[in-house]
Design an enzyme around this catalytic site. Structure first.
Site, mmCIF file in Angstrom:
data_model
loop_
_atom_site.group_PDB
_atom_site.id
_atom_site.type_symbol
_atom_site.label_atom_id
_atom_site.label_comp_id
_atom_site.label_asym_id
_atom_site.label_seq_id
_atom_site.Cartn_x
_atom_site.Cartn_y
_atom_site.Cartn_z
ATOM 1 N N GLY A 15 3.281 -5.893 4.927
ATOM 2 C CA GLY A 15 3.440 -4.670 3.757
ATOM 3 C C GLY A 15 2.521 -3.469 4.342
ATOM 4 O O GLY A 15 2.081 -2.666 3.361
ATOM 5 N N LYS A 16 2.306 -3.277 5.488
ATOM 6 C CA LYS A 16 1.630 -2.030 5.929
ATOM 7 C C LYS A 16 2.184 -0.849 5.545
ATOM 8 O O LYS A 16 1.452 0.022 5.044
ATOM 9 C CB LYS A 16 1.274 -1.847 7.371
ATOM 10 C CG LYS A 16 0.680 -3.184 8.224
ATOM 11 C CD LYS A 16 0.542 -2.758 9.716
ATOM 12 C CE LYS A 16 1.715 -2.662 10.484
ATOM 13 N NZ LYS A 16 2.434 -3.854 10.519
ATOM 14 N N LYS A 38 2.921 7.685 11.661
ATOM 15 C CA LYS A 38 3.453 6.561 12.290
ATOM 16 C C LYS A 38 3.594 6.928 13.617
ATOM 17 O O LYS A 38 4.758 7.258 14.104
ATOM 18 C CB LYS A 38 4.809 6.048 11.549
ATOM 19 C CG LYS A 38 5.238 4.842 12.209
ATOM 20 C CD LYS A 38 4.692 3.585 11.707
ATOM 21 C CE LYS A 38 5.491 2.336 12.371
ATOM 22 N NZ LYS A 38 4.850 1.236 11.813
ATOM 23 N N THR A 42 9.285 1.303 16.157
ATOM 24 C CA THR A 42 10.470 0.503 16.944
ATOM 25 C C THR A 42 11.607 -0.024 15.796
ATOM 26 O O THR A 42 11.365 -0.417 14.853
ATOM 27 C CB THR A 42 9.999 -0.765 17.615
ATOM 28 O OG1 THR A 42 9.311 -1.801 16.631
ATOM 29 C CG2 THR A 42 8.911 -0.333 18.615
ATOM 30 N N GLU A 116 -0.325 4.421 10.283
ATOM 31 C CA GLU A 116 -0.043 3.175 9.969
ATOM 32 C C GLU A 116 0.310 2.869 11.585
ATOM 33 O O GLU A 116 1.163 3.286 12.279
ATOM 34 C CB GLU A 116 1.524 3.354 9.335
ATOM 35 C CG GLU A 116 1.864 1.670 9.291
ATOM 36 C CD GLU A 116 3.164 1.424 8.645
ATOM 37 O OE1 GLU A 116 3.894 0.539 8.756
ATOM 38 O OE2 GLU A 116 3.700 2.466 8.072
ATOM 39 N N GLY A 117 -0.315 1.434 12.100
ATOM 40 C CA GLY A 117 -0.059 0.910 13.282
ATOM 41 C C GLY A 117 1.431 0.035 13.378
ATOM 42 O O GLY A 117 2.174 0.207 12.557
ATOM 43 N N ASN A 176 -1.833 -7.891 -0.356
ATOM 44 C CA ASN A 176 -0.222 -7.578 -0.526
ATOM 45 C C ASN A 176 0.519 -8.790 -0.845
ATOM 46 O O ASN A 176 0.552 -9.652 0.111
ATOM 47 C CB ASN A 176 0.318 -6.743 0.513
ATOM 48 C CG ASN A 176 1.860 -6.301 0.068
ATOM 49 O OD1 ASN A 176 2.093 -6.087 -1.088
ATOM 50 N ND2 ASN A 176 2.512 -6.479 0.984
ATOM 51 N N HIS A 177 0.972 -9.022 -2.199
ATOM 52 C CA HIS A 177 1.692 -10.372 -2.268
ATOM 53 C C HIS A 177 3.156 -10.047 -1.949
ATOM 54 O O HIS A 177 3.956 -9.667 -2.733
ATOM 55 C CB HIS A 177 1.483 -10.632 -3.892
ATOM 56 C CG HIS A 177 0.001 -11.015 -4.458
ATOM 57 N ND1 HIS A 177 -0.499 -12.068 -4.507
ATOM 58 C CD2 HIS A 177 -0.943 -9.732 -4.581
ATOM 59 C CE1 HIS A 177 -1.673 -11.821 -4.999
ATOM 60 N NE2 HIS A 177 -1.913 -10.716 -4.951
ATOM 61 N N PRO A 205 0.823 -6.267 -6.240
ATOM 62 C CA PRO A 205 1.604 -7.872 -6.822
ATOM 63 C C PRO A 205 3.092 -7.731 -6.120
ATOM 64 O O PRO A 205 3.339 -6.863 -5.442
ATOM 65 C CB PRO A 205 1.723 -7.436 -8.203
ATOM 66 C CG PRO A 205 1.691 -6.126 -8.610
ATOM 67 C CD PRO A 205 0.835 -5.658 -7.436
#
Length: 225
Positions: A15-16, A38, A42, A116-117, A176-177, A205
């Protein structure tokens, strides 16, 4: 001065992108000109406008500064696999200087950036090059996204240790659920709060039916240095 943060995860598919969008929404809500970046993506869909990666599109749509797709995502590869494999399949190389050049463009247009990686902390970008090498070069503060599932405690502690071994600052983490919350999830969360030497800045959540546009409330930027 522009605030810059790098988002990494305990694994891929934790969930990044969701967390990055939540951070952008929270930053915008308190007055920042916020942008997502970003550098390497890919897997893409070929559109009339060219290749488009869904994660990069999400960052673009949750930014409040005017950016082109190629500014948000300068390097995109067809195969949805590790970047070093995807770029090799196309006969291309990833140069760290390209990532830095793209970041400078974003910095000129915003005062709050989330980068973001791809995958986890030690994701390779090429022969002898890790994504984390670039993060270290840029000295970016790191935010760790933890997918709340069995094994997440070990993965989180190992990743936090690796980040600090680079001499970088882990400035916060987000739970992150990624599946419906159980009693065990709350035990995992409590243990992580006890063991991670960084503030919990978000608890997202299980969001099977909640609009992605309403994520800011799950983030506490006051805890972010």
């Amino acid at each position: 001065m522009t605030k810059r943060y790098f988002i990494t995860g305990t694994d891929t598919n934790v969930g990044k992108t969701l967390a990055a969008c939540a951070l952008l929404q929270a930053a915008i809500s308190i007055g920042y000109h916020a942008a997502g970046y970003k550098p390497v993506a890919t897997g893409y869909q070929l559109t009339l406008d060219g290749p488009r990666n869904n994660d990069a599109l999400a960052l673009l749509s949750n930014s409040n500064v005017i950016l082109s797709y190629s500014q948000v995502n300068p390097l995109v590869f067809s195969e949805p696999t590790s970047p070093h494999i995807a770029c090799r399949a196309e006969g291309r190389n990833i140069e760290l200087s390209e990532l830095s050049a793209g970041l400078k463009v974003i910095e000129q247009k915003s005062d709050w950036i989330v980068v973001e990686g791809a995958g986890g902390w030690f994701t390779p970008l090429g022969e002898g090059i890790l994504y984390s090498d670039w993060v270290n070069y840029e000295k970016l503060p790191v935010i760790l996204v933890i997918g709340m599932k069995l094994g997440c405690i070990n993965h989180a502690l190992l990743t936090a240790l690796a980040i600090r071994q680079f001499g970088l600052q882990l400035v916060g983490w987000i739970a992150n659920h990624i599946q419906p919350t159980t009693t065990w999830s709350q035990h995992y969360l409590a243990e992580l709060r006890n063991r991670l030497d960084a503030p919990l800045i978000g608890d997202i959540p299980w969001l099977s039916n909640i609009p992605v546009a309403l994520l800011a409330k799950y983030i506490n930027l006051a805890e972010l240095s």
